[in-house]
Design an enzyme around this catalytic site. Sequence first.
Site, PDB file in Angstrom:
ATOM      1  N   PRO A  32      15.897   4.755 -10.489  1.00 38.61           N
ATOM      2  CG  PRO A  32      16.161   2.650 -11.440  1.00 38.61           C
ATOM      3  CD  PRO A  32      15.942   4.078 -11.795  1.00 38.61           C
ATOM      4  CG  ASP A  72      12.498  12.498  -1.997  1.00 39.59           C
ATOM      5  OD1 ASP A  72      12.431  13.600  -1.435  1.00 39.59           O
ATOM      6  OD2 ASP A  72      11.606  12.042  -2.722  1.00 39.59           O
ATOM      7  CE  LYS A 132       8.409  13.146  -0.324  1.00 41.77           C
ATOM      8  NZ  LYS A 132       7.435  14.100  -0.813  1.00 41.77           N
ATOM      9  N   GLY A 183      13.050   7.553  -8.731  1.00 40.09           N
ATOM     10  CA  GLY A 183      12.182   7.010  -9.772  1.00 40.09           C
ATOM     11  C   GLY A 183      11.617   8.093 -10.667  1.00 40.09           C
ATOM     12  CG  ASP A 184       7.819   9.532 -13.295  1.00 37.42           C
ATOM     13  OD1 ASP A 184       8.260   9.842 -14.417  1.00 37.42           O
ATOM     14  OD2 ASP A 184       6.821  10.089 -12.787  1.00 37.42           O
ATOM     15  CB  THR A 236       8.628   4.398 -12.227  1.00 35.42           C
ATOM     16  OG1 THR A 236       8.050   4.291 -10.935  1.00 35.42           O
ATOM     17  CG2 THR A 236       8.071   3.303 -13.135  1.00 35.42           C
ATOM     18  CB  ALA A 237      10.796   1.314  -8.337  1.00 38.99           C
ATOM     19  CG  MET A 291       6.184   3.043  -0.449  1.00 36.66           C
ATOM     20  SD  MET A 291       5.374   4.631  -0.294  1.00 36.66           S
ATOM     21  CE  MET A 291       4.466   4.707  -1.840  1.00 36.66           C
TER      22      MET A 291
HETATM   23  N1  SAH Z   1       8.798   7.840  -7.290  1.00 33.78           N
HETATM   24  C1  SAH Z   1       9.360   6.536  -7.002  1.00 33.78           C
HETATM   25  C2  SAH Z   1       8.574   5.814  -5.913  1.00 33.78           C
HETATM   26  C3  SAH Z   1       8.648   6.497  -4.562  1.00 33.78           C
HETATM   27  S1  SAH Z   1       7.830   5.607  -3.317  1.00 33.78           S
HETATM   28  C4  SAH Z   1       9.438   5.718  -8.293  1.00 33.78           C
HETATM   29  O1  SAH Z   1       8.861   6.141  -9.307  1.00 33.78           O
HETATM   30  O2  SAH Z   1      10.094   4.681  -8.308  1.00 33.78           O
HETATM   31  C5  SAH Z   1       9.155   4.650  -2.615  1.00 33.78           C
HETATM   32  C6  SAH Z   1       9.015   3.197  -2.994  1.00 33.78           C
HETATM   33  O3  SAH Z   1       9.474   3.001  -4.317  1.00 33.78           O
HETATM   34  C7  SAH Z   1       9.844   2.245  -2.160  1.00 33.78           C
HETATM   35  O4  SAH Z   1       9.194   1.914  -0.960  1.00 33.78           O
HETATM   36  C8  SAH Z   1       9.932   1.047  -3.099  1.00 33.78           C
HETATM   37  O5  SAH Z   1       8.731   0.308  -3.092  1.00 33.78           O
HETATM   38  C9  SAH Z   1      10.036   1.733  -4.452  1.00 33.78           C
HETATM   39  N2  SAH Z   1      11.436   1.898  -4.896  1.00 33.78           N
HETATM   40  C10 SAH Z   1      12.106   3.035  -5.087  1.00 33.78           C
HETATM   41  N3  SAH Z   1      13.357   2.792  -5.550  1.00 33.78           N
HETATM   42  C11 SAH Z   1      13.460   1.456  -5.659  1.00 33.78           C
HETATM   43  C12 SAH Z   1      14.495   0.564  -6.081  1.00 33.78           C
HETATM   44  N4  SAH Z   1      15.676   1.022  -6.509  1.00 33.78           N
HETATM   45  N5  SAH Z   1      14.244  -0.751  -6.053  1.00 33.78           N
HETATM   46  C13 SAH Z   1      13.063  -1.235  -5.657  1.00 33.78           C
HETATM   47  N6  SAH Z   1      12.047  -0.453  -5.245  1.00 33.78           N
HETATM   48  C14 SAH Z   1      12.247   0.876  -5.237  1.00 33.78           C
END
Ligand code: SAH
Length: 262
Positions: free
Chosen positions: A27, A50, A72, A104-105, A133-134, A185
Amino acid sequence: MTFIPSDSRLNGGDADRGRVDLAGAGPGDPDLLTLKAHRALGRADVVIHDRLISAEILALARPGAQVIEAGKTGFGPAMPQEEINALMVAHARAGAYVLRLKSGDPGVFGRLDEELEALEAAGIPWRVIPGITAASAAAAQIGQPLTRRGRNSDLRLLTGHDVQGFAEQDWRALARPGAVAAIYMGKRSARFTQGRLLMHGADPATPVTIVENASRPESVTRATTLSLLPQAVADATGPAVILFGLAPRAAAALPVIKEAVQ
Ligand code: SAH
């Protein structure tokens, strides 16, 4: 005497030449990188990342590595997906060890399958390195488990919108007491999500926590309820995950959004 190819010190070694690793960077907090992703960053010749990848993480790339931002975001690629695919394939074909770094993942709302298909079609070997993941980072930050005995026996990871627009979900299941979902999102679709949940019988007092920039120093946590979700989410400017059904354990220490807004 051992024969060492001249450039083997510059990349992951022969086994990694012409390969693409698709890794989750977590994250944002570099300490939440896996050791595997960290090692890959220190060895890759080309890093394609990204926009959400933090500068501190990119600073761990091998000096001299080519670092390319694919731009992205959650709302769709600034660089078309085909271009990202073509970049990975071209660099791998040229013999580079390519690291495709996703937030994230990589397997959670990350278009992982599209990239794997492109690599497979080109005959490029790949590996997936999972990441935090977030939703996990956000839940950790508010001191809540994502599942709890007697409360919720499942957990949903939702996207606020998909290729068709605002994403439809199993609203009835989500509206049940105790349901927990992490909405990715979900800022633009917050009003839609709220409306659908209320329409399906969700309690307007259901706790909702919005965690913006989870795990990063600039993180902001907003505790609210379903009835005020759109207002509470409106101020979030960074990436935010909406934890539906969870209130922060230390709610008193957080700015609680409870003013009624027309
Ligand atoms: N693959 C990522 C998600 C990608 S989609 C994962 O597993 O986390 C992008 C969305 O992820 C953002 O719009 C938000 O909703 C969330 N996100 C990613 N990083 C974040 C963070 N540090 N804090 C809060 N939400 C996050």
